[in-house]
Design a protein around this motif. Structure first.
Motif, PDB file in Angstrom:
ATOM      1  N   LYS A   1       0.686  -1.135  -0.051  1.00 38.11           N
ATOM      2  CA  LYS A   1      -0.233   0.039  -0.134  1.00 38.11           C
ATOM      3  C   LYS A   1       0.871   1.300  -0.042  1.00 38.11           C
ATOM      4  N   ASP A   2       2.260   1.062   0.310  1.00 35.90           N
ATOM      5  CA  ASP A   2       3.034   2.332   0.218  1.00 35.90           C
ATOM      6  C   ASP A   2       3.725   2.545  -1.089  1.00 35.90           C
ATOM      7  N   LEU A   3       3.442   1.598  -2.063  1.00 38.81           N
ATOM      8  CA  LEU A   3       4.021   1.916  -3.377  1.00 38.81           C
ATOM      9  C   LEU A   3       3.245   3.015  -4.205  1.00 38.81           C
ATOM     10  N   ALA A   4       4.178   3.857  -4.538  1.00 40.27           N
ATOM     11  CA  ALA A   4       3.455   4.781  -5.449  1.00 40.27           C
ATOM     12  C   ALA A   4       3.126   4.668  -6.993  1.00 40.27           C
ATOM     13  N   THR A   5       2.256   5.068  -7.479  1.00 44.04           N
ATOM     14  CA  THR A   5       1.607   4.668  -9.077  1.00 44.04           C
ATOM     15  C   THR A   5       1.699   5.774  -9.971  1.00 44.04           C
ATOM     16  N   VAL A   6       2.247   6.994  -9.636  1.00 41.89           N
ATOM     17  CA  VAL A   6       2.481   8.052 -10.479  1.00 41.89           C
ATOM     18  C   VAL A   6       3.802   7.885 -11.113  1.00 41.89           C
ATOM     19  N   TYR A   7       4.058   8.108 -12.583  1.00 41.62           N
ATOM     20  CA  TYR A   7       5.149   7.987 -13.271  1.00 41.62           C
ATOM     21  C   TYR A   7       5.142   8.977 -14.235  1.00 41.62           C
ATOM     22  N   LEU A   8       6.001  10.034 -14.618  1.00 41.39           N
ATOM     23  CA  LEU A   8       5.805  11.061 -15.182  1.00 41.39           C
ATOM     24  C   LEU A   8       7.491  11.290 -15.870  1.00 41.39           C
ATOM     25  N   GLY A   9       8.175  10.153 -15.644  1.00 39.17           N
ATOM     26  CA  GLY A   9       9.626  10.398 -16.259  1.00 39.17           C
ATOM     27  C   GLY A   9       9.505  10.005 -17.916  1.00 39.17           C
ATOM     28  N   THR A  10      10.896  10.104 -18.159  1.00 40.00           N
ATOM     29  CA  THR A  10      11.000  10.034 -19.829  1.00 40.00           C
ATOM     30  C   THR A  10      11.211   8.578 -20.310  1.00 40.00           C
ATOM     31  N   SER A  11      11.609   7.700 -19.378  1.00 38.15           N
ATOM     32  CA  SER A  11      11.892   6.343 -19.677  1.00 38.15           C
ATOM     33  C   SER A  11      10.792   5.511 -20.157  1.00 38.15           C
ATOM     34  N   PRO A  12      10.812   4.799 -21.065  1.00 40.72           N
ATOM     35  CA  PRO A  12       9.672   3.751 -21.599  1.00 40.72           C
ATOM     36  C   PRO A  12       9.674   2.548 -20.520  1.00 40.72           C
ATOM     37  N   ARG A  13       8.583   2.336 -19.783  1.00 41.95           N
ATOM     38  CA  ARG A  13       8.242   1.400 -18.987  1.00 41.95           C
ATOM     39  C   ARG A  13       7.047   0.496 -19.006  1.00 41.95           C
ATOM     40  N   ASN A  14       7.140  -0.773 -18.668  1.00 48.92           N
ATOM     41  CA  ASN A  14       5.843  -1.645 -18.896  1.00 48.92           C
ATOM     42  C   ASN A  14       5.626  -1.915 -17.490  1.00 48.92           C
ATOM     43  N   SER A  15       4.183  -2.201 -17.189  1.00 48.43           N
ATOM     44  CA  SER A  15       3.781  -2.518 -15.855  1.00 48.43           C
ATOM     45  C   SER A  15       4.129  -4.120 -15.807  1.00 48.43           C
ATOM     46  N   ILE A  16       4.114  -4.609 -14.616  1.00 49.72           N
ATOM     47  CA  ILE A  16       4.300  -5.998 -14.350  1.00 49.72           C
ATOM     48  C   ILE A  16       2.914  -6.670 -13.870  1.00 49.72           C
ATOM     49  N   ASN A  17       2.685  -7.551 -14.695  1.00 56.51           N
ATOM     50  CA  ASN A  17       1.400  -8.469 -14.247  1.00 56.51           C
ATOM     51  C   ASN A  17       0.252  -7.412 -14.264  1.00 56.51           C
ATOM     52  N   GLY A  18       0.116  -6.374 -14.993  1.00 54.52           N
ATOM     53  CA  GLY A  18      -0.936  -5.465 -14.983  1.00 54.52           C
ATOM     54  C   GLY A  18      -1.243  -4.347 -13.634  1.00 54.52           C
ATOM     55  N   THR A  19      -0.131  -4.394 -12.785  1.00 56.53           N
ATOM     56  CA  THR A  19       0.109  -3.715 -11.581  1.00 56.53           C
ATOM     57  C   THR A  19       0.208  -2.519 -12.117  1.00 56.53           C
ATOM     58  N   THR A  20       0.032  -1.335 -11.175  1.00 57.27           N
ATOM     59  CA  THR A  20       0.114   0.211 -11.225  1.00 57.27           C
ATOM     60  C   THR A  20       1.177   0.543 -10.647  1.00 57.27           C
ATOM     61  N   TYR A  21       2.017  -0.213 -10.096  1.00 54.39           N
ATOM     62  CA  TYR A  21       3.110   0.218  -9.006  1.00 54.39           C
ATOM     63  C   TYR A  21       4.332  -0.695  -9.354  1.00 54.39           C
ATOM     64  N   VAL A  22       4.518  -1.917 -10.102  1.00 49.83           N
ATOM     65  CA  VAL A  22       5.575  -2.325 -10.329  1.00 49.83           C
ATOM     66  C   VAL A  22       5.795  -2.334 -11.762  1.00 49.83           C
ATOM     67  N   HIS A  23       7.005  -1.925 -12.378  1.00 47.78           N
ATOM     68  CA  HIS A  23       7.224  -1.842 -13.643  1.00 47.78           C
ATOM     69  C   HIS A  23       8.886  -2.468 -13.982  1.00 47.78           C
ATOM     70  N   THR A  24       8.862  -2.551 -15.488  1.00 52.73           N
ATOM     71  CA  THR A  24      10.176  -2.818 -15.938  1.00 52.73           C
ATOM     72  C   THR A  24      10.974  -1.481 -15.672  1.00 52.73           C
ATOM     73  N   ALA A  25      12.369  -1.560 -15.507  1.00 59.12           N
ATOM     74  CA  ALA A  25      13.178  -0.317 -14.996  1.00 59.12           C
ATOM     75  C   ALA A  25      13.279   0.520 -16.074  1.00 59.12           C
ATOM     76  N   ALA A  26      13.455  -0.256 -17.507  1.00 60.18           N
ATOM     77  CA  ALA A  26      13.831   0.943 -18.475  1.00 60.18           C
ATOM     78  C   ALA A  26      13.689   0.044 -19.883  1.00 60.18           C
ATOM     79  N   ASP A  27      12.667   0.395 -20.593  1.00 55.09           N
ATOM     80  CA  ASP A  27      12.363  -0.827 -21.736  1.00 55.09           C
ATOM     81  C   ASP A  27      13.141  -0.186 -23.158  1.00 55.09           C
ATOM     82  N   PHE A  28      14.492   0.208 -22.993  1.00 62.44           N
ATOM     83  CA  PHE A  28      15.252   0.726 -24.039  1.00 62.44           C
ATOM     84  C   PHE A  28      15.846  -0.463 -24.652  1.00 62.44           C
ATOM     85  N   LYS A  29      16.256  -0.340 -25.843  1.00 64.19           N
ATOM     86  CA  LYS A  29      17.012  -1.537 -26.545  1.00 64.19           C
ATOM     87  C   LYS A  29      18.278  -1.592 -25.954  1.00 64.19           C
ATOM     88  N   PRO A  30      19.126  -2.650 -26.036  1.00 69.10           N
ATOM     89  CA  PRO A  30      20.278  -3.154 -25.059  1.00 69.10           C
ATOM     90  C   PRO A  30      21.264  -2.127 -25.305  1.00 69.10           C
TER      91      PRO A  30
END
Length: 307
Positions: A1-30
């Motif tokens: 319940k203490d995890l935040a859901t707002v992300y306004l950063g520049t890096s592309p990210r995808n949520s993990i298992n449809g959550t709003t608070y766990v994401h891939t760290a940065a979905d850039f090409k290698p």
């Protein structure tokens, strides 16, 4: 319940298992490197803590999450009296441009060639409703302007101090997003990676550094600084001297450590002083996955006297 859901950063990210608070760290090409930064330091109230989890490590080389002590960065910069006097009370102006998704998904000069144009504004704000975008901008104290004649982009500008005081220790921290939002910063980091990797392996990051330096040089001949995906300046719109930007990079590198992940490693950082980045790596894009989450709170024991 203490995890935040707002992300306004520049890096592309995808949520993990449809959550709003766990994401891939940065979905850039290698091959993409991400300079170290404090998560969303351009906001009035950025997250206080950030968590990283090494879920998959099947890549070949690189891929570390460098960690930078930005309190140490300011201590290093403060050794130069001119820099200390210039930046201790000054403010930085952020300019971030995000084209519309329909432009990003087709060919355009900005979305196809500008490495700083990293995602469309609909993905940034999680809506295609411009009124909701304006409402979020007002909430965050961003000045937002739409340019329908330029790929339907939205330009976000806001002003923040270069330094802030840590909420617990009271120490001064070099607290800004310059290391990510300045175009040449990425070039310098490729050159650093080339030196760290050395030998034949170092040729690839060195070639990337040359490529991006040439690319940014070409684009700067046809665009103004504020037309790139991101840019920074002083709050009076005057540019930050290139010699100062190089001094910032040297101070960041001096106060940065990085080590390879072990599978299932968990890293918790104090986002009010310890920044993170992403080292480029070799291997398939899906061979490495680092998950991340953040919180607006500190663990209660961090406030205990003497902690």
């Amino acid at each position: 319940k203490d995890l935040a859901t707002v992300y306004l950063g520049t890096s592309p990210r995808n949520s993990i298992n449809g959550t709003t608070y766990v994401h891939t760290a940065a979905d850039f090409k290698p091959h993409r490197t991400l300079p170290t930064h404090l998560e969303m330091s351009f906001r009035d109230n950025p997250p206080r803590t950030q968590l990283f989890y090494a879920h998959q490590l099947d890549h070949q080389y690189g891929g570390e999450t460098p960690l930078t002590n930005f309190e140490g960065v300011w201590q290093t910069l403060s050794e130069d009296e001119r820099i200390r006097k210039t930046y201790s009370a000054a403010k930085v102006k952020y300019i971030r441009n995000n084209d519309a998704c329909e432009s990003v998904n087709t060919f355009s000069l900005s979305s196809s060639l500008d490495p700083l144009m990293q995602k469309c504004w609909q993905d940034m704000f999680k809506t295609s409703d411009r009124q909701k975008v304006f409402e979020k901008c007002k909430e965050e104290q961003f000045q937002c302007t739409f340019f329908d004649d330029w790929n339907g982009r939205v330009r976000m500008t806001n002003v923040q101090p270069f330094v802030r005081q840590h909420p617990v220790s009271g120490n001064t921290v070099w607290f800004n997003h310059i290391n990510v939002l300045t175009r040449n910063s990425m070039v310098y980091d490729y050159e650093r990676t080339a030196a760290l990797w050395g030998g034949i392996q170092g040729l690839w990051p060195m070639a990337l550094g040359v490529w991006y330096r040439v690319l940014f040089g070409f684009l700067s001949m046809i665009w103004n600084e504020n037309d790139f995906g991101s840019a920074v300046s002083f709050d009076d719109d005057s540019l930050i001297p290139e010699e100062d930007l190089r001094a910032f990079k040297r101070a960041v590198w001096k106060n940065t450590m990085q080590a390879p992940y072990q599978l299932h490693d968990i890293v918790l950082v104090d986002n009010m002083k310890v920044g993170h980045g992403r080292e480029m790596y070799t291997g398939e894009k899906g061979s490495r996955m680092i998950m991340t989450a953040w919180s607006d709170n500190y663990p209660a024991q961090w406030f205990a006297k003497g902690e």
